[in-house]
Design an enzyme around this catalytic site. Sequence first.
Site, PDB file in Angstrom:
ATOM      1  N   ARG A  94       0.832  -1.204   0.000  1.00 10.70           N
ATOM      2  CA  ARG A  94       0.000   0.000   0.000  1.00 10.70           C
ATOM      3  C   ARG A  94       0.866   1.253   0.000  1.00 10.70           C
ATOM      4  O   ARG A  94       2.039   1.216   0.356  1.00 10.70           O
ATOM      5  CB  ARG A  94      -0.902   0.020   1.246  1.00 10.70           C
ATOM      6  N   ALA A 273      -6.683   0.013   7.592  1.00 11.39           N
ATOM      7  CA  ALA A 273      -7.338  -1.258   7.931  1.00 11.39           C
ATOM      8  C   ALA A 273      -8.227  -1.151   9.151  1.00 11.39           C
ATOM      9  O   ALA A 273      -9.102  -1.997   9.347  1.00 11.39           O
ATOM     10  CB  ALA A 273      -6.289  -2.347   8.144  1.00 11.39           C
TER      11      ALA A 273
END
Length: 556
Positions: A94, A273
């Site tokens: 990411r 997340a």
Amino acid sequence: MQSDLAIANQVKLKPIHEVIERLNIREDEWEPYGHYKAKLSLDLIDRLADKQDGKLILVTSINPTPAGEGKSTVSVGLGQALQRLGKKTVVALREPSLGPVMGLKGGATGGGYSQVVPMEEINLHFTGDIHAITTANNALSAFIDNHIFQGNTCGIDTRRITWKRVLDLNDRSLREVVVGLGGVKQGIPRQDGFNITVASEIMAILCLATSYQDLRERLGKIVVGYKLDETPVFVRDLNVQGALTLLLKEALKPNLVQTIEGVPAIIHGGPFANIAHGCNSIVATKLASKVADYVVTEAGFGADLGAEKFLNIKARVGNLTPNAVVVVATIRALKMHGGLDKQFLVEENLSALEKGIVNLEKHVETIQAFGLPLVVAINQFGTDTEKEIDFIKSWCARRRIEVSLTTVWANGGRGGEELARQVLATIEQDNSSFKPLYDLSASIKEKMTHIAKQVYGAKGIELSAVAEEQIKLFNKYGWDKLPICMAKTQYSLSDQPNLIGRPRDFIIKIRELRPSIGAGFIVAMTGEVLTMPGLPKEPAALKMDLDDQGRASGLF
């Protein structure tokens, strides 16, 4: 001991065309972005559609602590180790968010001799993807307010606008704001607020979209608010999905860089997340699997967050099946989960380690519940003792869990070769029987309960009155068949950050539900988790600077 930035600055980077030449990528399928970065064309996925996918390795971890886990470091180190063993490998990660970089982390590109580079550029503005998402998100806010100002033909109830503005920084003062003040010509006053950009639904959409057409359709499905009769208002009702797609044209293209040892690294997308689904983009993962034989990817925070969402959300959308999972743990962090204060972590303490290893135990059980084979990676620190290392190895052996000691921070790929061999052996055994943990046909409450019980170890869930009413509304519009994205603290298996280790007999409190219809999931807000973080008392930014020669310092 050298800082991560100092180590990264010593690396002689390969020109990006040399990295690309190893991947069967044609000249017209990539665009240079400076000397060491590139954008990859989506046409590449179409050309290689019939090529067999490479093996997919998912890296996750225990619940994070201030002691550090090093999930990204292990991901990069494993990729470098696989290359050293002669495997054609791509690392897919990411993009870092400036909020944590300037706040707590100081950097998010791995560490030591297992980093993606150019570290400084990746951690700061990179190729502008996150800024493009910020712009698209805030353009939508401007379109909403202008629509209301110009007559509000959609009948939007200004008290029920759910779309918020965003900024890619931690700024608690922006959580609740009022816009439209200053008189008749300045707009319609209403309450608003900011999320951090990586919590924007547009970030989630970018990471789950598979093409420009899919991107446009998903953007059109975004719910911006409701009318007086509680009928939802979508972006397509404002007819601005085309403009938003245009703003994201370049951002949908994955970014290619390299690791310190020259392993190709595709870095694209960055949803948190704890408040989003925590995975890099599907197009990045798909593309990596077409140009490499092995793909190492990670999901944010512990297996209770990023990995759960990778396997229940991203894997469904992208038709992905990991061939193996690596669960990263450090002895330091496990001792903290056992109740040991950070100042005593350098001392051997088998009692605290024994108490804290139950956190690792729960994450292992979660991955096994998905039917996936796993390897535990002990990310070694210099203060770890032989007795502590032997304790974890023995604990794993008694449970027939593969375990490997890694030194990828200090030794790069060489320090991860044992882990790489174990991962390869695990993949060759082909023991995967992957299946998501819940059926999409289950009710919203059933899906949340299943996650709470099976992934967190909770007794069950408790819904606020607001959440109960929202479920009724979502059922009415057919949104109940979507997967669930739990927004929860990363520090605990529970929704309470201070409940470390493996808490038991707790209840997950659901305070609110948010429809992310464009992304294709329902967000369940638990506990006191926030979508706009604040800065700590001493932000990492206080140590950052630039000298007269343009050299950065303080990124770590």
